[in-house]
Structures are given as C-alpha cells and as structure tokens.
Design a protein around this motif. Structure first.
Motif, PDB file in Angstrom:
ATOM      1  N   ASN A   1      49.945  30.065  44.172  1.00 47.72           N
ATOM      2  CA  ASN A   1      51.450  29.940  43.738  1.00 47.72           C
ATOM      3  C   ASN A   1      52.055  29.024  45.433  1.00 47.72           C
ATOM      4  O   ASN A   1      52.771  29.392  45.365  1.00 47.72           O
ATOM      5  CB  ASN A   1      51.629  30.484  42.951  1.00 47.72           C
ATOM      6  N   GLY A   2      50.824  28.326  45.642  1.00 46.75           N
ATOM      7  CA  GLY A   2      51.423  27.806  46.742  1.00 46.75           C
ATOM      8  C   GLY A   2      52.261  28.546  48.434  1.00 46.75           C
ATOM      9  O   GLY A   2      52.116  28.214  49.084  1.00 46.75           O
ATOM     10  N   ASP A   3      51.343  29.339  48.188  1.00 49.83           N
ATOM     11  CA  ASP A   3      51.008  30.021  49.438  1.00 49.83           C
ATOM     12  C   ASP A   3      49.311  30.672  49.970  1.00 49.83           C
ATOM     13  O   ASP A   3      49.072  30.331  48.601  1.00 49.83           O
ATOM     14  CB  ASP A   3      52.104  32.100  49.150  1.00 49.83           C
ATOM     15  N   THR A   4      49.068  30.818  50.594  1.00 46.27           N
ATOM     16  CA  THR A   4      47.977  31.102  51.175  1.00 46.27           C
ATOM     17  C   THR A   4      47.798  32.470  51.269  1.00 46.27           C
ATOM     18  O   THR A   4      48.731  32.931  52.736  1.00 46.27           O
ATOM     19  CB  THR A   4      47.916  30.283  52.344  1.00 46.27           C
ATOM     20  N   VAL A   5      47.134  33.226  50.760  1.00 45.95           N
ATOM     21  CA  VAL A   5      46.793  34.242  50.532  1.00 45.95           C
ATOM     22  C   VAL A   5      45.099  35.195  51.785  1.00 45.95           C
ATOM     23  O   VAL A   5      44.071  34.477  51.154  1.00 45.95           O
ATOM     24  CB  VAL A   5      46.475  34.781  49.566  1.00 45.95           C
ATOM     25  N   HIS A   6      45.370  35.701  52.594  1.00 48.40           N
ATOM     26  CA  HIS A   6      44.275  36.059  52.535  1.00 48.40           C
ATOM     27  C   HIS A   6      43.007  37.135  51.783  1.00 48.40           C
ATOM     28  O   HIS A   6      44.382  38.355  52.045  1.00 48.40           O
ATOM     29  CB  HIS A   6      43.816  36.146  54.405  1.00 48.40           C
ATOM     30  N   LEU A   7      42.246  37.767  51.941  1.00 46.25           N
ATOM     31  CA  LEU A   7      41.654  38.826  51.034  1.00 46.25           C
ATOM     32  C   LEU A   7      40.218  39.080  51.204  1.00 46.25           C
ATOM     33  O   LEU A   7      39.523  38.225  51.749  1.00 46.25           O
ATOM     34  CB  LEU A   7      41.699  39.270  49.344  1.00 46.25           C
ATOM     35  N   ASN A   8      39.408  40.039  51.238  1.00 41.78           N
ATOM     36  CA  ASN A   8      38.278  41.008  51.897  1.00 41.78           C
ATOM     37  C   ASN A   8      37.581  40.498  50.093  1.00 41.78           C
ATOM     38  O   ASN A   8      38.256  40.849  49.580  1.00 41.78           O
ATOM     39  CB  ASN A   8      38.137  41.664  51.820  1.00 41.78           C
ATOM     40  N   ALA A   9      36.555  39.640  50.305  1.00 42.13           N
ATOM     41  CA  ALA A   9      35.525  39.062  49.367  1.00 42.13           C
ATOM     42  C   ALA A   9      34.202  40.049  49.027  1.00 42.13           C
ATOM     43  O   ALA A   9      34.660  40.264  50.699  1.00 42.13           O
ATOM     44  CB  ALA A   9      35.882  37.951  48.739  1.00 42.13           C
TER      45      ALA A   9
ATOM     46  N   ASN B   1      40.651  28.949  45.298  1.00 44.98           N
ATOM     47  CA  ASN B   1      40.141  27.760  46.870  1.00 44.98           C
ATOM     48  C   ASN B   1      38.685  27.413  46.387  1.00 44.98           C
ATOM     49  O   ASN B   1      38.334  26.892  45.239  1.00 44.98           O
ATOM     50  CB  ASN B   1      39.205  29.442  47.825  1.00 44.98           C
ATOM     51  N   ASP B   2      38.105  27.005  47.234  1.00 48.59           N
ATOM     52  CA  ASP B   2      37.064  25.482  47.628  1.00 48.59           C
ATOM     53  C   ASP B   2      35.997  26.145  47.047  1.00 48.59           C
ATOM     54  O   ASP B   2      35.330  24.925  46.045  1.00 48.59           O
ATOM     55  CB  ASP B   2      36.963  25.277  48.981  1.00 48.59           C
ATOM     56  N   SER B   3      35.749  26.742  46.584  1.00 47.55           N
ATOM     57  CA  SER B   3      34.639  28.059  46.048  1.00 47.55           C
ATOM     58  C   SER B   3      34.709  28.213  45.349  1.00 47.55           C
ATOM     59  O   SER B   3      33.847  29.396  44.374  1.00 47.55           O
ATOM     60  CB  SER B   3      33.511  28.890  46.988  1.00 47.55           C
TER      61      SER B   3
ATOM     62  N   ARG C   1      50.875  41.444  30.766  1.00 46.52           N
ATOM     63  CA  ARG C   1      50.804  42.602  30.794  1.00 46.52           C
ATOM     64  C   ARG C   1      48.911  43.270  31.573  1.00 46.52           C
ATOM     65  O   ARG C   1      48.145  44.166  31.489  1.00 46.52           O
ATOM     66  CB  ARG C   1      50.763  43.277  29.101  1.00 46.52           C
ATOM     67  N   ILE C   2      48.717  41.397  32.101  1.00 46.77           N
ATOM     68  CA  ILE C   2      46.730  41.415  32.628  1.00 46.77           C
ATOM     69  C   ILE C   2      47.200  40.409  33.670  1.00 46.77           C
ATOM     70  O   ILE C   2      47.696  39.249  33.201  1.00 46.77           O
ATOM     71  CB  ILE C   2      46.197  41.107  31.258  1.00 46.77           C
ATOM     72  N   MET C   3      46.709  41.141  34.526  1.00 49.32           N
ATOM     73  CA  MET C   3      47.316  39.917  36.093  1.00 49.32           C
ATOM     74  C   MET C   3      44.832  40.749  36.480  1.00 49.32           C
ATOM     75  O   MET C   3      44.742  42.045  36.818  1.00 49.32           O
ATOM     76  CB  MET C   3      47.310  40.764  37.047  1.00 49.32           C
ATOM     77  N   THR C   4      44.594  39.926  37.093  1.00 51.56           N
ATOM     78  CA  THR C   4      42.877  40.181  37.613  1.00 51.56           C
ATOM     79  C   THR C   4      42.879  38.577  38.704  1.00 51.56           C
ATOM     80  O   THR C   4      43.311  38.219  39.172  1.00 51.56           O
ATOM     81  CB  THR C   4      42.418  39.353  36.496  1.00 51.56           C
ATOM     82  N   VAL C   5      42.479  39.405  39.673  1.00 48.76           N
ATOM     83  CA  VAL C   5      41.525  38.962  40.553  1.00 48.76           C
ATOM     84  C   VAL C   5      40.168  39.225  41.709  1.00 48.76           C
ATOM     85  O   VAL C   5      39.522  40.316  41.142  1.00 48.76           O
ATOM     86  CB  VAL C   5      42.365  40.038  42.261  1.00 48.76           C
ATOM     87  N   GLN C   6      39.709  38.220  41.466  1.00 54.84           N
ATOM     88  CA  GLN C   6      38.511  38.278  42.061  1.00 54.84           C
ATOM     89  C   GLN C   6      38.426  38.605  43.666  1.00 54.84           C
ATOM     90  O   GLN C   6      37.090  39.332  43.929  1.00 54.84           O
ATOM     91  CB  GLN C   6      37.732  36.687  42.196  1.00 54.84           C
TER      92      GLN C   6
END
Length: 226
Positions: free
Chosen positions: A125-133, A152-154, A165-170
């Motif tokens: 949503n316009g921000d850059t977020v860094h997470l471990n995958a 992201n690109d991949s 009520r539902i939110m998911t993150v890869q």
C-alpha cells in the motif's frame, strides 16, 4: 482475547531446539497484545469442534503444500470456510496464507521462479516492508473477494484481505534472524539453490518489519480493518 492456533506443521528439530515450535514463535510475536492461545495440531488431525472454540484464529506455516493429498487438508479447508461464515477473525501466514486462499476459491502453485528465502522487500500500500520469507509455493490467484495488499517482483499476492475479518501474509513475520539462520544451515542445503542461501545469509542482521506487521495482524484479530 482467546486466539486459536491451527498448527499445520512442526518446526525442524534444529529450529525447535533454538526457537521452539511455530505456536511459540507466534506467542512471542504477539507479546503485548493481550492474547491467550490454544494450539490445535491439525497436521496431526487434532481439530477444534468449530469456530466458536476461539474468538479469533491463526493458521501457521508448514513444509507441506496446500495442494498435496493429506487427510487433514480437506477438514482444514472446511473449518476455514466455517470460520469465514461465522464472521470470526482469521489470519494466515505462509502455508496459512495459501490454504485460506485455496479454501475460499483461490489457486496455489509451486512458483516457477523458485524459492524466496531470507529478508525480502514487499510493496505494501505504498510502503516498503521488509520481512523474512521461506517458500516456493505461492498464491497464483487469490479468492474472488480478496484484495491484494502486498507484492514484489517474485510474488504477486504476498498479502491479501477479505473484508474486515481475514488477512493473510506469505512471508514469515514470526521468523527471527535466528530462525532463518537455522533454516539456512539445516533445511536449505540441497533444497534451496546455493546462491539464494548466500543472499539470505548476507541479509541477516539488516532488520525486518515484523513488529509492524504483527500489529496489523493483531488489529484484524481484534476487529479492525486490515
């Protein structure tokens, strides 16, 4: 608030010894949010009676694929649909993200571009977020009613929401550098290409935004909009 953790796998032994199982990681991630947790090991066919057994629900990661033929996957998908119908909040991480998508009409596949491991950047949503995958499978098509929140690109659908009520993150906000380091050493060799492991190792210590994403997930569990 009582949160039910639907544990869809167990951490590798080396991770267990260093960081505990996945439910322990989430308990640490959400420390300070006044949650009480009960874990059901659905991967071992241990299921709650239904959505009313908790006020909110969380589905963990797993080494299994959502599209694989395991006896616990069909009842988990039915439980996901029941939770959705019940209007209780639900969040999913990695495999949890994928199985929620699949249960609600989306598509999960093994990504042709290979593995994503270690610290990754996501446009959120316009921000850059860094997470471990740590994944190769991903949501190729989200459920029809879903709104993609991050990419992201991949990974075109790195997070999505369905209604309030539902939110998911890869990615894995519950994974610390310790977790990723252990996976690099004990799960990656012979499975993940060496160059990607090297890149993941180089990213250790650079910092991730797990706390911020935990706050967003916690807000959904507490009833706020994603």
């Amino acid at each position: 608030m009582h949160i039910g953790i639907l544990q869809t796998g167990h951490a590798p032994q080396a991770v267990l010894e260093r960081d505990g199982d996945y439910d322990a990681m989430f308990a640490r991630l959400f420390r300070g949010h006044d949650f009480d947790f009960t874990t059901w090991n659905v991967v071992d066919m241990e299921f709650p009676e239904g959505p009313s057994d908790a006020e909110g629900w969380l589905i963990t990661g797993s080494r299994h694929g959502a599209y694989e033929d395991h006896p616990w996957i069909p009842p988990l998908e039915e439980l996901i649909r029941a939770i959705h119908r019940s209007d209780r909040p639900l969040v999913g991480i990695c495999f949890g993200h994928q199985i929620i998508a699949q249960a609600l009409g989306g598509t999960v596949e093994k990504f042709g571009g290979g593995w994503s491991v270690g610290r990754r950047d996501y446009h959120w949503n316009g921000d850059t977020v860094h997470l471990n995958a740590w994944h190769q499978d991903q949501v190729i098509a989200p459920p029809p009613e879903a709104v993609t929140l991050a990419h992201n690109d991949s990974c075109a659908h790195a997070a999505f929401a369905i209604g309030d009520r539902i939110m998911t993150v890869q990615a894995h906000p519950e994974f610390t550098d310790s977790t990723v380091d252990t996976l690099i050493e004990h799960r990656g060799p012979g499975v993940v290409p060496d160059d990607r492991l090297a890149t993941a190792r180089a990213g250790l210590g650079a910092g991730v935004d797990s706390a911020a994403i935990a706050d967003r997930l916690a807000a959904v569990l507490k009833g706020a909009r994603p």
